[in-house]
Design a protein around this motif. Sequence first.
Motif, PDB file in Angstrom:
ATOM      1  N   THR A 112      79.766  59.097  95.028  1.00  0.00           N
ATOM      2  CA  THR A 112      79.660  58.600  93.644  1.00  0.00           C
ATOM      3  C   THR A 112      78.371  59.095  92.992  1.00  0.00           C
ATOM      4  OG1 THR A 112      80.909  56.663  94.315  1.00  0.00           O
ATOM      5  CG2 THR A 112      79.765  56.516  92.220  1.00  0.00           C
ATOM      6  N   ASP A 117      82.718  47.506  87.820  1.00  0.00           N
ATOM      7  CA  ASP A 117      84.185  47.598  87.721  1.00  0.00           C
ATOM      8  C   ASP A 117      84.881  47.380  89.065  1.00  0.00           C
ATOM      9  OD1 ASP A 117      83.073  50.055  88.470  1.00  0.00           O
ATOM     10  OD2 ASP A 117      84.191  51.246  87.020  1.00  0.00           O
ATOM     11  N   ASN A 118      84.527  48.196  90.083  1.00  0.00           N
ATOM     12  CA  ASN A 118      85.194  48.051  91.380  1.00  0.00           C
ATOM     13  C   ASN A 118      84.982  46.671  91.994  1.00  0.00           C
ATOM     14  OD1 ASN A 118      84.230  51.257  91.574  1.00  0.00           O
ATOM     15  ND2 ASN A 118      86.270  50.892  92.358  1.00  0.00           N
ATOM     16  N   ARG A 177      78.363  60.855  89.448  1.00  0.00           N
ATOM     17  CA  ARG A 177      77.655  60.299  88.285  1.00  0.00           C
ATOM     18  C   ARG A 177      76.590  61.274  87.778  1.00  0.00           C
ATOM     19  NH1 ARG A 177      79.269  54.846  87.672  1.00  0.00           N
ATOM     20  NH2 ARG A 177      77.560  54.246  86.307  1.00  0.00           N
ATOM     21  N   GLY A 211      88.426  56.069  90.120  1.00  0.00           N
ATOM     22  CA  GLY A 211      86.969  55.994  90.092  1.00  0.00           C
ATOM     23  C   GLY A 211      86.376  57.372  89.908  1.00  0.00           C
ATOM     24  N   PHE A 241      85.805  53.683  81.794  1.00  0.00           N
ATOM     25  CA  PHE A 241      84.678  54.040  82.666  1.00  0.00           C
ATOM     26  C   PHE A 241      83.694  52.878  82.807  1.00  0.00           C
ATOM     27  CE2 PHE A 241      80.315  55.842  83.055  1.00  0.00           C
ATOM     28  CZ  PHE A 241      80.438  56.309  84.353  1.00  0.00           C
ATOM     29  N   ASP A 242      83.529  52.448  84.034  1.00  0.00           N
ATOM     30  CA  ASP A 242      82.565  51.396  84.412  1.00  0.00           C
ATOM     31  C   ASP A 242      82.918  50.000  83.910  1.00  0.00           C
ATOM     32  OD1 ASP A 242      81.027  53.084  85.924  1.00  0.00           O
ATOM     33  OD2 ASP A 242      79.226  52.962  84.698  1.00  0.00           O
ATOM     34  N   ALA A 260      88.872  52.292  89.934  1.00  0.00           N
ATOM     35  CA  ALA A 260      88.042  52.020  88.754  1.00  0.00           C
ATOM     36  C   ALA A 260      88.381  53.008  87.643  1.00  0.00           C
ATOM     37  CB  ALA A 260      86.567  52.146  89.114  1.00  0.00           C
ATOM     38  N   ASN A 261      88.044  52.603  86.454  1.00  0.00           N
ATOM     39  CA  ASN A 261      88.171  53.402  85.216  1.00  0.00           C
ATOM     40  C   ASN A 261      89.599  53.411  84.656  1.00  0.00           C
ATOM     41  OD1 ASN A 261      85.513  53.950  85.882  1.00  0.00           O
ATOM     42  ND2 ASN A 261      85.898  56.061  86.471  1.00  0.00           N
ATOM     43  N   HIS A 307      77.167  49.374  88.496  1.00  0.00           N
ATOM     44  CA  HIS A 307      78.433  49.221  87.775  1.00  0.00           C
ATOM     45  C   HIS A 307      79.258  48.157  88.472  1.00  0.00           C
ATOM     46  CE1 HIS A 307      79.057  52.232  90.901  1.00  0.00           C
ATOM     47  NE2 HIS A 307      80.337  51.907  90.905  1.00  0.00           N
TER      48      HIS A 307
END
Length: 343
Positions: free
Chosen positions: A215, A163-164, A219, A293, A20-21, A14-15, A161
């Motif tokens: 994570t 993204d992943n 975060r 990520g 990011f996200d 991710a990212n 989120h």
Amino acid sequence: MTDWLKVYAPATIANIGPGFDVLACALKEPAGDYVWARKRERPGVEILQILGDFGQLSYDVNKNTAGYAAQETMARYPGAAGVELKILKNELVPLGSGLGTSASSAAAAAYATALLYDARLNGDPSLERTVKKELVPICARAERIGITTSVPGVQVAQAEHSDNVAAALLGGFVLSNKRYAMELGTIPALQFTVFNPYKQLNRETNTYEPYAIRTAHARAALPYMVRLADAVTTLGHLGQLVYAIQTQNMHLFGAAIHDALVEPARAKKLMPWYQDVRRTALESGALGCALAGSGPSFFIVTPTMSPVLNGALIKTVNDALLAAGLEARVYTTPVDTAGARKV
Ligand code: HSE
């Protein structure tokens, strides 16, 4: 009871620096997770077995990304009764490695449940992507569950989120913005080398210990406010990255892998070795380098499929990691373009 259905979903990064996200891609290696699913008449979702997690994951479906994703997916289908799950995690990708392991399980479980109950998946193959996109917000909520239940007491703003999970479901690079998941495809010649630092030297006891960053902690380390100039720089890089994928331009791609918002804060608070290692990689010929990520895994991009250059870079980066007291598993891999699939 029906027969078991087996679904695989890939690991993800991710990212990719500035996204990011909102940006991620699926990887061929390291492998992601497998989920077996079958219908049952008794209502609800039950996790029967989890392997490869070293006892770290919950069997409670409200505290497990795969269980939660299956439960929420099933709720979409009126008349659906229950689902039983078995989960096989890739034990070489520990929790907290930054390679989307919780997303991989969630995507596999959601897609397996959809395969059991969604009549559209028994017909027109072109509907597969439509269904997967519908599963993205469900799996994003599962990610929130994973984060908020994984480390009690850690306050995390914006845990949800997508993204992943979007990349794990759809494959390739995926840009996700709220309810829109946009497939960007890939650059076929692109090669990532992923470093998963998995052992760190405890300098007091002179022994190696497992290395993971949850994570939730990564975060919690993020700034509440950012500088406008850093936001503009990062937005520019994100736009360049998307353009580079669309135009198949590896050099533009590598040069766009730079994030002024998130990585610096994480590196400073949680991964003090990272900036030196990144600098070494870039000075030694890597086109780009970023955390995977929330880390501690990171990746480099090499300009060609040249094994000689890549081999030399891997050695240089490994030496830099060793100097920081870290050992890493290393994977040189193309992008996985298929995403979640029945196997
Ligand atoms: N975009 C997320 C983050 C991915 O960086 O926190 C978490 O794996």
